[in-house]
Design a protein around this motif. Structure first.
Motif, short mmCIF file in Angstrom:
data_model
loop_
_atom_site.label_atom_id
_atom_site.label_comp_id
_atom_site.label_asym_id
_atom_site.label_seq_id
_atom_site.Cartn_x
_atom_site.Cartn_y
_atom_site.Cartn_z
N VAL A 187 0.88 -1.25 -0.09
CA VAL A 187 -0.10 0.03 0.06
C VAL A 187 0.97 1.17 -0.15
CG1 VAL A 187 -1.90 1.13 1.38
CG2 VAL A 187 -1.84 -1.36 1.23
N GLY A 188 0.58 2.18 -1.02
CA GLY A 188 1.30 3.48 -1.06
C GLY A 188 0.52 4.52 -0.63
N ARG A 189 1.15 5.92 -0.64
CA ARG A 189 0.34 6.83 0.02
C ARG A 189 0.39 8.35 -1.05
NH1 ARG A 189 1.13 9.75 5.62
NH2 ARG A 189 -0.81 11.01 5.51
N VAL A 190 -0.58 8.77 -1.41
CA VAL A 190 -0.40 10.04 -2.13
C VAL A 190 -1.40 11.25 -1.43
CG1 VAL A 190 -0.99 11.23 -4.27
CG2 VAL A 190 -0.35 8.92 -4.50
N ILE A 191 -0.88 12.11 -1.05
CA ILE A 191 -1.43 13.40 -0.25
C ILE A 191 -1.49 14.41 -1.28
CG2 ILE A 191 -1.17 14.87 1.83
CD1 ILE A 191 0.96 12.79 2.79
N VAL A 192 -2.90 15.00 -1.38
CA VAL A 192 -2.92 16.05 -2.30
C VAL A 192 -3.61 17.21 -1.32
CG1 VAL A 192 -4.45 16.87 -4.24
CG2 VAL A 192 -3.60 14.37 -4.29
N LEU A 193 -2.53 18.19 -1.52
CA LEU A 193 -3.12 19.17 -0.86
C LEU A 193 -3.80 20.03 -1.42
CD1 LEU A 193 0.82 20.40 -0.12
CD2 LEU A 193 -0.73 18.93 1.24
N ASP A 194 -4.85 20.92 -0.74
CA ASP A 194 -5.69 21.94 -1.48
C ASP A 194 -4.97 22.79 -2.29
OD1 ASP A 194 -5.18 23.54 0.22
OD2 ASP A 194 -7.23 23.50 1.17
N SER A 195 -5.78 23.50 -3.17
CA SER A 195 -5.11 24.58 -3.84
C SER A 195 -4.21 25.72 -3.01
CB SER A 195 -5.76 25.20 -4.93
OG SER A 195 -7.12 25.63 -4.22
N ALA A 196 -4.66 25.81 -1.80
CA ALA A 196 -3.77 26.82 -0.87
C ALA A 196 -2.72 26.23 -0.47
CB ALA A 196 -4.80 27.27 -0.23
N GLY A 197 -2.31 24.75 -0.63
CA GLY A 197 -1.40 24.22 -0.13
C GLY A 197 -1.63 23.59 1.34
N ARG A 198 -2.93 23.49 1.62
CA ARG A 198 -3.16 22.99 2.90
C ARG A 198 -3.47 21.57 2.93
NH1 ARG A 198 -8.05 23.83 5.93
NH2 ARG A 198 -8.99 23.63 4.14
N GLU A 199 -2.92 20.79 3.76
CA GLU A 199 -3.45 19.25 3.93
C GLU A 199 -4.43 19.24 4.61
OE1 GLU A 199 -1.32 15.08 5.54
OE2 GLU A 199 -0.16 17.11 5.33
N ILE A 200 -5.34 18.59 3.75
CA ILE A 200 -6.98 18.07 4.51
C ILE A 200 -6.59 16.92 5.42
CG2 ILE A 200 -9.22 17.42 3.99
CD1 ILE A 200 -8.62 19.93 2.00
N ALA A 201 -7.21 17.40 6.72
CA ALA A 201 -7.23 16.49 7.95
C ALA A 201 -8.12 15.15 7.39
CB ALA A 201 -7.66 17.11 9.12
N ARG A 202 -7.90 13.99 7.76
CA ARG A 202 -8.80 13.03 7.46
C ARG A 202 -10.19 13.09 7.92
NH1 ARG A 202 -7.02 9.22 4.73
NH2 ARG A 202 -7.73 7.34 5.40
N SER A 203 -10.17 13.61 9.09
CA SER A 203 -11.62 13.74 9.73
C SER A 203 -12.60 14.79 8.93
CB SER A 203 -11.66 14.56 11.00
OG SER A 203 -10.81 15.55 11.14
N GLU A 204 -11.46 15.87 8.39
CA GLU A 204 -12.40 16.87 7.56
C GLU A 204 -12.71 16.30 6.15
OE1 GLU A 204 -10.85 21.21 6.58
OE2 GLU A 204 -9.50 20.10 7.92
N GLU A 205 -11.85 15.36 5.70
CA GLU A 205 -12.22 14.59 4.41
C GLU A 205 -13.49 13.78 4.43
OE1 GLU A 205 -9.78 11.31 2.06
OE2 GLU A 205 -8.69 12.52 3.52
N ALA A 206 -13.87 13.17 5.55
CA ALA A 206 -15.00 12.48 5.79
C ALA A 206 -16.20 13.00 5.67
CB ALA A 206 -14.80 11.69 7.05
N ARG A 207 -16.11 14.36 6.05
CA ARG A 207 -17.47 14.95 6.10
C ARG A 207 -17.97 15.25 4.60
NH1 ARG A 207 -15.45 19.97 9.20
NH2 ARG A 207 -14.63 18.95 10.91
#
Ligand SMILES: [Cu+2]
Length: 198
Positions: free
Chosen positions: A178-198
């Motif tokens: 399993v690998g991982r790709v983190i996509v930051l939003d256009s402002a360069g902010r990392e979306i927290a996993r809890s936020e993503e679930a919403r």
């Protein structure tokens, strides 16, 4: 008294005389016809998908070998590494750059941090056997064959924390690949996993 008639034997080499088969029923002919027509439709779809389906790899494809590709991936990691996650390098290349991802038994390296809306050339290759690049939960699937460097033009459209699953059985530890790709939003902010679930 006449002798008993000798029963006729069949060797299977001579065909029986006369019409010995039951003629095909109308329904059977109809189903054979439908199946044949469907075969023709699928046959016609192969070139159609190739030309119009948009399923061909975008970008470039060239020959490489495991040593050269591994070396290039290490250079890439050294150039843009921003951290580590459980020993795995986390790499954040600038938008527009060439990104290198290597698949091997049983890991994808490195962890990528990309920017939403930015275009990258994502190079993928395998260092050993066939692997399948599958981006979860997005419907992206790509066959990774050793000896080839696939340069895919990609633009992440959604921010989040994605997983790369290997979808080509590659050995005893396949399910742990399993690998991982983190996509930051256009402002360069990392979306927290809890936020993503919403
Ligand atoms: Cu696998």
């Amino acid at each position: 008294m006449s002798p008993a008639p000798i029963p006729q034997t069949h060797t299977g080499l001579d065909s029986p005389a006369g019409v010995w088969w039951t003629p095909a029923h109308r329904a059977e002919k109809l189903w054979v016809g439908i199946a044949f027509a469907w075969c023709l439709v699928l046959f016609a779809m192969m070139p159609l998908w190739h030309l119009k389906g948009g399923q061909n790899p975008s970008g470039i494809r060239r020959r490489t070998d495991a040593t050269a590709y591994y070396k290039r991936t290490q250079e890439f990691i050294k150039q843009y590494q921003v951290g580590t996650d459980r020993g795995m390098p986390v790499v954040e290349p600038p938008p527009g750059s060439d990104v290198y991802l290597a698949g091997m038994t049983f890991q994808w390296t490195p962890i990528l941090r990309l920017r939403q809306g930015a275009e990258y050339t994502l190079h993928i290759s395998s260092l050993d056997v066939n692997h399948g690049f599958s981006l979860f939960p997005v419907n992206v699937n790509f066959q990774v064959v050793p000896g080839y460097d696939y340069g895919l033009r990609v633009t992440p459209t959604a921010a989040g924390d994605f997983r790369i699953i290997c979808n080509e059985f590659c050995g005893i530890g396949h399910h742990t690949m399993v690998g991982r790709v983190i996509v930051l939003d256009s402002a360069g902010r990392e979306i927290a996993r809890s936020e993503e679930a919403r």
